[in-house]
Enzyme design. Structure first.
Site, PDB file in Angstrom:
ATOM      1  N   LYS A   1     121.779  13.462   0.935  1.00 49.34           N
ATOM      2  CA  LYS A   1     120.556  13.308   0.132  1.00 49.34           C
ATOM      3  C   LYS A   1     119.798  14.636   0.035  1.00 49.34           C
ATOM      4  O   LYS A   1     119.237  14.978  -1.016  1.00 49.34           O
ATOM      5  CB  LYS A   1     119.662  12.236   0.752  1.00 49.34           C
TER       6      LYS A   1
ATOM      7  N   HIS B   1     160.733   1.202 -18.221  1.00 48.80           N
ATOM      8  CA  HIS B   1     159.451   0.736 -18.745  1.00 48.80           C
ATOM      9  C   HIS B   1     158.962  -0.520 -18.013  1.00 48.80           C
ATOM     10  O   HIS B   1     158.589  -1.517 -18.625  1.00 48.80           O
ATOM     11  CB  HIS B   1     159.549   0.477 -20.243  1.00 48.80           C
TER      12      HIS B   1
END
Length: 525
Positions: free
Chosen positions: A141, A277
């Site tokens: 922070k 695929h």
């Protein structure tokens, strides 16, 4: 314009993973930083000859409650959170004797490792870090004034910055972002553990986390961005694999390799799965991997070109030699012998992945799919049908070999996109129809491909002649069953459950074939 660099005059180091700790400590000390530390970190730094001040000495407050409270005090959090650019903060810090802390290096108690070790609830709970996340979040922070480190891989860059006089704002902001991701992932692990302990497979709030392993060149298509993330699970597969050789994996490589390896794990005998695929185009089990490869390739040699190959045994030289004769993108195996590795090394672009194990197809787990505004979560399809689960619904029952092939075919169907129809003979696929909107079309496509494969092999009859067929879901009408019969199948396995089941059964009896119901379907969308 020269960037403002902030020197580190005081650093707090408290880590579970001590990789690189000594090097970082020495660099900080060399640049005049006072080192604060706790427990094992302080001991390691002192043993390396560094001067360290215990946090309890710095704060004037002892560690209490078996170490549960040692950094949760104003002298620590005030020193981290105090803004150096606000006179009021500076004055209050001076009034209360709070010294600024310019760098915080913390990584957290090994909660995930504790859970993975099989430890009991009490040990797991004791490895939930409280002070660590609080310090990390406080430092992140206040990144304008404080550098927060949560990963040993960050240390080298910080050491380089110290050599130049200190860290710059852009660095500290990046470290802050990583810090919040670190604590979020940590809390996510803990949240999911508590849900599991409560028996909640799908809890009201589901948090997910992953660590980026690599930025990929692109996604499914070149205009899409992509990255590969690891979720920390222990399931053997593409995420845990060691890449022995070959160029970097693509997005599609990773997806297809996962599909292939999960499919091959379904089988106990030496098995080969070839995927193209995301769909299997050849699957076979045999007494050896080499024989399984020959049978799997026979199903669809055209589609196998440029495919992914998965095996469920140590890859040997003879099998590797055969695979190397066609263009293959990836081979994934639990292991490979020296001869196989040497053979494949001649194919510089082929990726060889070794996983040190095979995933358990019956293990619990969650699968996810994104949708607009959210995502779907479901348990992994761990369903497995055995002979005892089958219900013979026709006048003719399957023979022993047909039954073996039916079960094999249904396991393959689990890994083929719906609608799926699979033909099998002697534990090898001889036709696969995948991903069609109509089950009849899937049956016909599989049959047509078997005709092509027969021509390739120099045979007159389609490979489906005398085969068995599996459907991933029920036949809604008799026409799908009739297409399977027309292809030469002599036995069928399907879930059942259609309102027209009797019509389909009657069609099977009229054709003189055997049919069994599983009571379980395997849609794969």
């Amino acid at each position: 314009m020269t960037e403002t660099r902030l020197p580190v005059r005081r650093a707090l180091l408290s880590v579970s993973d001590k990789t690189g700790l000594i090097e970082l400590g020495r660099a900080l000390a060399a640049h005049g930083a006072e080192l604060l530390s706790t427990g094992g970190s302080a001991k390691a730094l002192r043993e390396a000859g560094l001067t360290v001040k215990d946090v309890s000495e710095h704060t004037g407050f002892p560690e209490i409650l078996d170490g549960r409270v040692k950094t949760l005090v104003p002298q620590v959090h005030g020193g981290i959170l105090g803004r150096r650019d606000l006179p009021a903060h500076v004055a209050q810090m001076a009034e209360h004797g709070i010294a600024p802390i310019d760098l915080v290096c913390v990584n957290l108690y090994p909660f995930a490792a504790t859970v993975a070790s099989g430890a009991g609830d009490e040990d797991c709970i004791e490895n939930i870090d409280i002070g660590g996340p609080a310090m990390i979040r406080a430092a992140a922070k206040n990144f304008d004034h404080v550098t927060i480190l949560t990963d040993p891989r960050q240390y080298a860059a910080v050491i380089a910055s110290l050599e130049q006089g200190g860290t710059v704002l852009a660095e500290r902001r990046d470290y802050a972002a990583s810090a919040y991701a670190h604590t979020a992932a940590y809390d996510s692990m803990i949240s999911r553990w508590f849900a599991k302990q409560a028996g909640e497979t799908l809890p009201p709030v589901l948090t997910l986390s992953g660590t980026r392993d690599d930025l990929l060149r692109y996604g499914e298509n070149p205009h899409q961005k992509a990255a590969f993330y690891r979720d920390g699970s222990q399931r053997p597969g593409v995420a845990s694999a060691r890449q022995v050789q070959g160029k970097a994996l693509s997005y599609n490589n990773i997806n297809d390799t996962d599909a292939a390896f999960e499919a091959v794990a379904e089988f106990d005998e030496p098995t080969v799965v070839i995927v193209k695929h995301a769909n299997p185009c050849g699957v076979a089990s045999a007494t050896t991997l080499e024989q399984a490869w020959i049978a799997a390739l026979r199903c669809d040699p055209v589609s196998a070109f440029g495919g992914i190959v998965a095996v469920n045994r140590t890859l040997n030289g003879a099998t590797a030699q055969r695979i190397s004769k066609i263009f293959t993108e990836v081979i994934v195996a639990p292991d490979a012998d020296a001869e196989a590795i040497e053979v494949l090394s001649r194919k510089k672009n082929l990726r060889l992945l070794l996983t040190d194990g095979v995933p358990d197809p019956t293990a619990e787990g969650l699968a996810f799919r994104s949708v607009a505004g959210g995502f779907l979560a479901q348990t992994r399809d761990a369903g497995r049908v055995t002979e005892a689960d089958l219900k013979v619904v026709t006048k003719r029952a399957p023979t022993a070999q047909e039954m073996k092939d039916l079960l094999f075919a249904f396991r393959v169907a689990k890994h083929v996109k719906s609608n799926a129809v699979i033909y099998v003979r002697n534990e090898a696929t001889v036709g696969i129809g995948a991903g069609q909107m109509s089950r009849v079309d899937s049956a016909r496509i599989a049959a047509r491909k078997s005709e092509d494969a027969a021509k390739e092999a120099g045979e007159r009859a389609p490979l489906t002649t005398g085969s068995v067929a599996a459907s991933d879901a029920f036949f809604p009408f008799a026409d799908g069953l009739e297409s399977v019969v027309a292809a030469g199948a002599v036995a069928v396995i399907q879930p059942g459950g259609s309102i027209r089941d009797q019509e389909v059964i009657d069609a099977a009896d009229a054709a003189g074939i055997a049919m069994v119901f599983t009571g379980m379907r395997h849609f794969r969308h």
